[in-house]
Design an enzyme around this catalytic site. Structure first.
Site, PDB file in Angstrom:
ATOM      1  N   ARG A   1      -6.040 -13.738  -4.122  1.00 35.15           N
ATOM      2  CA  ARG A   1      -7.490 -13.628  -3.905  1.00 35.15           C
ATOM      3  C   ARG A   1      -8.168 -13.239  -5.219  1.00 35.15           C
ATOM      4  O   ARG A   1      -7.484 -12.916  -6.184  1.00 35.15           O
ATOM      5  CB  ARG A   1      -7.762 -12.511  -2.890  1.00 35.15           C
ATOM      6  CG  ARG A   1      -7.175 -11.187  -3.375  1.00 35.15           C
ATOM      7  CD  ARG A   1      -7.695  -9.962  -2.669  1.00 35.15           C
ATOM      8  NE  ARG A   1      -7.360  -8.763  -3.417  1.00 35.15           N
ATOM      9  CZ  ARG A   1      -6.250  -8.065  -3.294  1.00 35.15           C
ATOM     10  NH1 ARG A   1      -5.322  -8.416  -2.438  1.00 35.15           N
ATOM     11  NH2 ARG A   1      -6.050  -6.988  -4.033  1.00 35.15           N
TER      12      ARG A   1
ATOM     13  N   GLY B   1       0.782  -1.231   0.000  1.00 37.27           N
ATOM     14  CA  GLY B   1       0.000   0.000   0.000  1.00 37.27           C
ATOM     15  C   GLY B   1       0.810   1.277   0.000  1.00 37.27           C
ATOM     16  O   GLY B   1       0.276   2.347   0.281  1.00 37.27           O
TER      17      GLY B   1
ATOM     18  N   ARG C   1     -14.854   2.530 -10.753  1.00 33.71           N
ATOM     19  CA  ARG C   1     -15.299   2.300  -9.370  1.00 33.71           C
ATOM     20  C   ARG C   1     -16.081   3.525  -8.905  1.00 33.71           C
ATOM     21  O   ARG C   1     -15.522   4.630  -8.829  1.00 33.71           O
ATOM     22  CB  ARG C   1     -14.105   2.087  -8.448  1.00 33.71           C
ATOM     23  CG  ARG C   1     -13.292   0.855  -8.793  1.00 33.71           C
ATOM     24  CD  ARG C   1     -12.264   0.584  -7.717  1.00 33.71           C
ATOM     25  NE  ARG C   1     -11.376  -0.491  -8.104  1.00 33.71           N
ATOM     26  CZ  ARG C   1     -10.529  -1.086  -7.270  1.00 33.71           C
ATOM     27  NH1 ARG C   1     -10.446  -0.687  -6.003  1.00 33.71           N
ATOM     28  NH2 ARG C   1      -9.749  -2.060  -7.694  1.00 33.71           N
TER      29      ARG C   1
ATOM     30  N   VAL D   1     -11.084  -6.907  -6.962  1.00 27.22           N
ATOM     31  CA  VAL D   1     -12.198  -5.999  -7.278  1.00 27.22           C
ATOM     32  C   VAL D   1     -12.429  -5.938  -8.792  1.00 27.22           C
ATOM     33  O   VAL D   1     -13.554  -6.031  -9.276  1.00 27.22           O
ATOM     34  CB  VAL D   1     -11.906  -4.572  -6.738  1.00 27.22           C
ATOM     35  CG1 VAL D   1     -12.998  -3.602  -7.183  1.00 27.22           C
ATOM     36  CG2 VAL D   1     -11.764  -4.575  -5.225  1.00 27.22           C
TER      37      VAL D   1
ATOM     38  N   ASN E   1      -1.322 -11.087  -5.607  1.00 29.09           N
ATOM     39  CA  ASN E   1      -2.522 -11.009  -4.778  1.00 29.09           C
ATOM     40  C   ASN E   1      -3.198 -12.372  -4.808  1.00 29.09           C
ATOM     41  O   ASN E   1      -3.609 -12.844  -5.868  1.00 29.09           O
ATOM     42  CB  ASN E   1      -3.461  -9.929  -5.292  1.00 29.09           C
ATOM     43  CG  ASN E   1      -2.785  -8.573  -5.291  1.00 29.09           C
ATOM     44  OD1 ASN E   1      -2.110  -8.203  -4.338  1.00 29.09           O
ATOM     45  ND2 ASN E   1      -2.910  -7.838  -6.371  1.00 29.09           N
TER      46      ASN E   1
ATOM     47  N   GLU F   1      15.585  -0.959  -3.975  1.00 28.55           N
ATOM     48  CA  GLU F   1      15.346  -1.359  -5.362  1.00 28.55           C
ATOM     49  C   GLU F   1      15.642  -0.196  -6.282  1.00 28.55           C
ATOM     50  O   GLU F   1      15.534   0.961  -5.873  1.00 28.55           O
ATOM     51  CB  GLU F   1      13.854  -1.675  -5.567  1.00 28.55           C
ATOM     52  CG  GLU F   1      13.434  -3.059  -5.231  1.00 28.55           C
ATOM     53  CD  GLU F   1      11.936  -3.262  -5.491  1.00 28.55           C
ATOM     54  OE1 GLU F   1      11.426  -4.235  -4.975  1.00 28.55           O
ATOM     55  OE2 GLU F   1      11.294  -2.442  -6.189  1.00 28.55           O
ATOM     56  N   LYS F   2      15.934  -0.477  -7.531  1.00 31.62           N
ATOM     57  CA  LYS F   2      16.012   0.595  -8.519  1.00 31.62           C
ATOM     58  C   LYS F   2      14.612   1.195  -8.647  1.00 31.62           C
ATOM     59  O   LYS F   2      13.612   0.468  -8.629  1.00 31.62           O
ATOM     60  CB  LYS F   2      16.472   0.038  -9.869  1.00 31.62           C
ATOM     61  CG  LYS F   2      16.480   1.097 -10.959  1.00 31.62           C
ATOM     62  CD  LYS F   2      17.544   0.864 -12.011  1.00 31.62           C
ATOM     63  CE  LYS F   2      17.656   2.072 -12.939  1.00 31.62           C
ATOM     64  NZ  LYS F   2      18.290   3.230 -12.234  1.00 31.62           N
TER      65      LYS F   2
ATOM     66  N   GLU G   1       1.093  -8.763  -9.942  1.00 26.26           N
ATOM     67  CA  GLU G   1       1.244  -7.340 -10.263  1.00 26.26           C
ATOM     68  C   GLU G   1       2.630  -7.077 -10.819  1.00 26.26           C
ATOM     69  O   GLU G   1       3.621  -7.551 -10.267  1.00 26.26           O
ATOM     70  CB  GLU G   1       1.092  -6.495  -8.992  1.00 26.26           C
ATOM     71  CG  GLU G   1      -0.276  -6.535  -8.384  1.00 26.26           C
ATOM     72  CD  GLU G   1      -0.416  -5.502  -7.273  1.00 26.26           C
ATOM     73  OE1 GLU G   1      -1.471  -5.493  -6.633  1.00 26.26           O
ATOM     74  OE2 GLU G   1       0.529  -4.724  -7.037  1.00 26.26           O
TER      75      GLU G   1
ATOM     76  N   LYS H   1      -7.172   2.263  -6.712  1.00 26.77           N
ATOM     77  CA  LYS H   1      -7.484   2.195  -8.137  1.00 26.77           C
ATOM     78  C   LYS H   1      -8.860   2.799  -8.380  1.00 26.77           C
ATOM     79  O   LYS H   1      -9.780   2.603  -7.587  1.00 26.77           O
ATOM     80  CB  LYS H   1      -7.495   0.730  -8.601  1.00 26.77           C
ATOM     81  CG  LYS H   1      -6.132   0.060  -8.547  1.00 26.77           C
ATOM     82  CD  LYS H   1      -6.253  -1.432  -8.790  1.00 26.77           C
ATOM     83  CE  LYS H   1      -4.923  -2.126  -8.571  1.00 26.77           C
ATOM     84  NZ  LYS H   1      -5.080  -3.594  -8.460  1.00 26.77           N
TER      85      LYS H   1
HETATM   86  C1  MV4 Z   1       7.805   0.765  -7.085  1.00 26.50           C
HETATM   87  C2  MV4 Z   1       7.611   1.895  -7.901  1.00 26.50           C
HETATM   88  C3  MV4 Z   1       8.673   2.306  -8.692  1.00 26.50           C
HETATM   89  N1  MV4 Z   1       9.850   1.619  -8.645  1.00 26.50           N
HETATM   90  N2  MV4 Z   1       8.984   0.127  -7.088  1.00 26.50           N
HETATM   91  C4  MV4 Z   1       3.692   1.058  -4.679  1.00 26.50           C
HETATM   92  C5  MV4 Z   1       2.956   0.038  -3.871  1.00 26.50           C
HETATM   93  C6  MV4 Z   1       3.844  -1.134  -3.825  1.00 26.50           C
HETATM   94  N3  MV4 Z   1       3.116  -2.340  -3.856  1.00 26.50           N
HETATM   95  C7  MV4 Z   1       4.762  -0.985  -4.981  1.00 26.50           C
HETATM   96  N4  MV4 Z   1       4.718   0.383  -5.373  1.00 26.50           N
HETATM   97  C8  MV4 Z   1       5.628   0.923  -6.237  1.00 26.50           C
HETATM   98  N5  MV4 Z   1       6.832   0.292  -6.301  1.00 26.50           N
HETATM   99  C9  MV4 Z   1       9.980   0.552  -7.856  1.00 26.50           C
HETATM  100  N6  MV4 Z   1      11.134  -0.094  -7.816  1.00 26.50           N
HETATM  101  C10 MV4 Z   1       6.386   2.552  -7.870  1.00 26.50           C
HETATM  102  C11 MV4 Z   1       5.390   2.063  -7.016  1.00 26.50           C
HETATM  103  C12 MV4 Z   1       4.141   2.793  -7.033  1.00 26.50           C
HETATM  104  C13 MV4 Z   1       2.953   2.212  -7.519  1.00 26.50           C
HETATM  105  C14 MV4 Z   1       2.906   0.905  -7.998  1.00 26.50           C
HETATM  106  C15 MV4 Z   1       1.742   0.350  -8.460  1.00 26.50           C
HETATM  107  C16 MV4 Z   1       0.573   1.119  -8.474  1.00 26.50           C
HETATM  108  C17 MV4 Z   1       0.582   2.395  -8.013  1.00 26.50           C
HETATM  109  C18 MV4 Z   1       1.770   2.961  -7.525  1.00 26.50           C
HETATM  110  C19 MV4 Z   1       1.758   4.272  -7.071  1.00 26.50           C
HETATM  111  C20 MV4 Z   1       2.923   4.827  -6.594  1.00 26.50           C
HETATM  112  C21 MV4 Z   1       4.105   4.079  -6.565  1.00 26.50           C
END
Ligand code: MV4
Length: 497
Positions: free
Chosen positions: A290, A163, A336, A293, A288, A199-200, A273, A235
């Protein structure tokens, strides 16, 4: 398996009741004091009261839910999404009670729940992950070394995370010490675990997820969903397929998702994802474990009922999806509809639904757990309904969604309907020019529209202008039989049409 207890509420509980009935199964609803007469309770064959409105004393009470299943004589439990859906201890409690768990094996839930463990297992299975650490970093020296190795910008993430909590972007070495510290303290507060890893940072990615289905003999994918339209990790709009994914990329990402599922001996429906970078490289983020939505958009383009397949697989039957090449057909979009007030920073809005006009006609699906007269409270999620459309292509799906949004009317609580109308009318959205930061850049779409009193004045002004226009077009009444003039007949036809 004859009778399924649905450990959930709202639209997903109703969705599962419907799937049970189509599979010839009895559906047992559970309800809190706030949900006594909810649509999911009325649709079910039986219903068991499980406690007060507070989720921790009802929908999150494992012992009470297992007891309710026994009371009702149910022999299986479907968790839906949210609440206890991804809690391995709940799955174990259900199985210990001799009931069928309609979900993946508890070990698969657990393996995917721990982010750094999931990263290690995915790397071993050959699933692409974001370059970085596969174990927590606790010292500045090694962290600086690793950041230099993967290259700036980097991202500090909570190991126990999810989250977006405990996440920091670091663009230069001097920012790293502060980011490690603040991410760790936020992670400790949110998850009771201060460990973080590196992470990068992937710039301007899309959020693409792959739907998985696995029975005892096969693991297949059902293509992607595009989930980039989000705000603060919530979302708002999803679609299938994605403009950014062609048939080749779909098979690459699909194969990676199937490997991910197989690596944890997955069964049932699940979602992997990914971040998809502008250069088409993609990285596994999390799985995920499950039903999600947004599952309906996949159902509409693949012609598969995912919830019915969950029920079949849990009962030990093979999934009813052809073994051949699967391809998406047409385009599906989901909006939604939430009871969130754009005029107050999208804070949840409460009240009684005084009036509800549900869109209909070709290609429209309305998955909702509320009806006119229902009270919207702060006890639960603010999602009122999902408006889903299918059409032969994306442009037509957008036209159809705009038509459906025009038909929709909700009175009594504020909703995000106007936001959806602005988004669907936006040229950049229509071009598919989106990524996860799209709404951050587009304050104009998120900003509230005119206030209610101003809207009323505008509506009155528009009605007066329309009336004026009609008067001008209406032919003068022909007083003494001169209406036979061709131009006047013509004008009358126009005016009276
Ligand atoms: C990231 C990223 C960019 N680079 N990791 C946000 C929630 C978490 N589950 C993973 N997330 C992200 N990881 C790297 N290396 C950007 C996000 C991210 C994001 C990812 C999916 C959907 C919405 C997002 C909103 C902001 C940041």
């Amino acid at each position: 398996m004859k009778s399924v207890l649905i450990a959930n509420r709202g639209e997903i509980a109703l969705r599962i009741v419907r799937a049970c009935h189509e599979e010839g199964l009895e559906a047992v609803a559970v309800y809190s004091a706030a949900d006594r007469s909810s649509p999911h309770v009325r649709a079910a064959d039986r219903a068991v009261a499980i406690g007060p409105a507070t989720p921790s004393q009802s929908y999150l009470d494992i012992d009470r839910l297992v007891e309710a299943a026994r009371e009702a004589g149910a022999d299986a439990v479907h968790p839906g999404y949210g609440f206890l859906a991804e809690r391995a201890v709940f799955a174990e409690a259900v199985e210990r009670a001799g009931l069928v768990w309609i979900g993946p094996p508890p070990a698969a839930i657990r393996a995917m729940g721990d982010k750094t463990e999931a990263r290690r297992r995915m790397a071993l299975a050959g699933v692409p992950i974001v370059p970085g650490a596969s174990a927590p970093v606790d010292e500045l020296g090694p962290a600086l070394g690793l950041a230099r190795e993967v290259g700036y910008p980097v991202m500090v993430k909570a190991a126990a995370g999810g989250g977006g909590k405990g996440m920091r972007i670091v663009r230069a070495p001097e920012e790293l010490p502060g980011a490690l510290e603040s991410a760790a303290s936020e992670a400790l507060r949110a998850f009771g675990d201060a460990s973080v890893y590196l992470e990068k940072f992937i710039e301007r990615p899309r959020h693409i997820e792959i739907q998985i289905l696995a029975d005892d003999t096969r693991t297949i994918h059902l293509g992607e969903r595009e989930c980039s339209i989000q705000r603060r990790h919530q979302k708002l709009v999803e679609e299938a397929p994605s403009m950014a994914v062609d048939a080749d990329l779909r098979e690459w990402m699909g194969a990676a998702a199937v490997s991910a599922a197989e690596a944890v001996a997955y069964r049932g429906a699940g979602t992997c994802e990914f971040l998809l970078a502008p250069d088409r490289s993609f990285y596994f983020l999390e799985m995920n474990t499950r039903i999600q939505v947004e599952h309906p958009v996949t159902e509409l383009v693949y012609g598969v009922d995912l919830v019915r397949e969950q029920l079949r697989i849990a009962a030990g039957e093979p999934m009813r999806v052809s073994a051949g090449w699967l391809q998406p057909r047409g385009w599906a979009i989901e909006c939604r509809i939430t009871s969130e007030d754009p005029a107050h920073g999208f804070l949840p809005s409460t009240g009684r639904i005084e009036y509800l006009r549900v869109p209909g006609g070709p290609g429209i699906r309305w998955d909702s757990g509320v009806e006119v007269g229902d009270e919207v409270t702060l006890h639960y999620d603010s999602m009122l309904a999902k408006l889903i459309v299918w059409a032969p292509d994306r442009a037509q799906a957008i036209v159809r969604m705009r038509r459906a949004l025009d038909e929709l009317a909700v009175l009594g609580v504020a909703t995000n309907q106007a936001f959806h109308r602005r988004l669907l009318a936006d040229p950049a959205f229509q071009d598919g020019d989106i990524d996860i930061q799209f709404l951050d850049r587009r304050a104009d779409l998120v900003r509230p529209g005119p206030p209610a009193d101003e809207l009323l004045q505008l509506a009155v002004a528009a009605a007066l202008a329309e009336d004026e226009g009609r008067r001008m077009r209406r032919p003068a009444v022909a007083a003494e039989g001169q209406a036979s003039d061709a131009w006047m007949l013509r004008a009358r036809g126009e005016g009276l049409r």
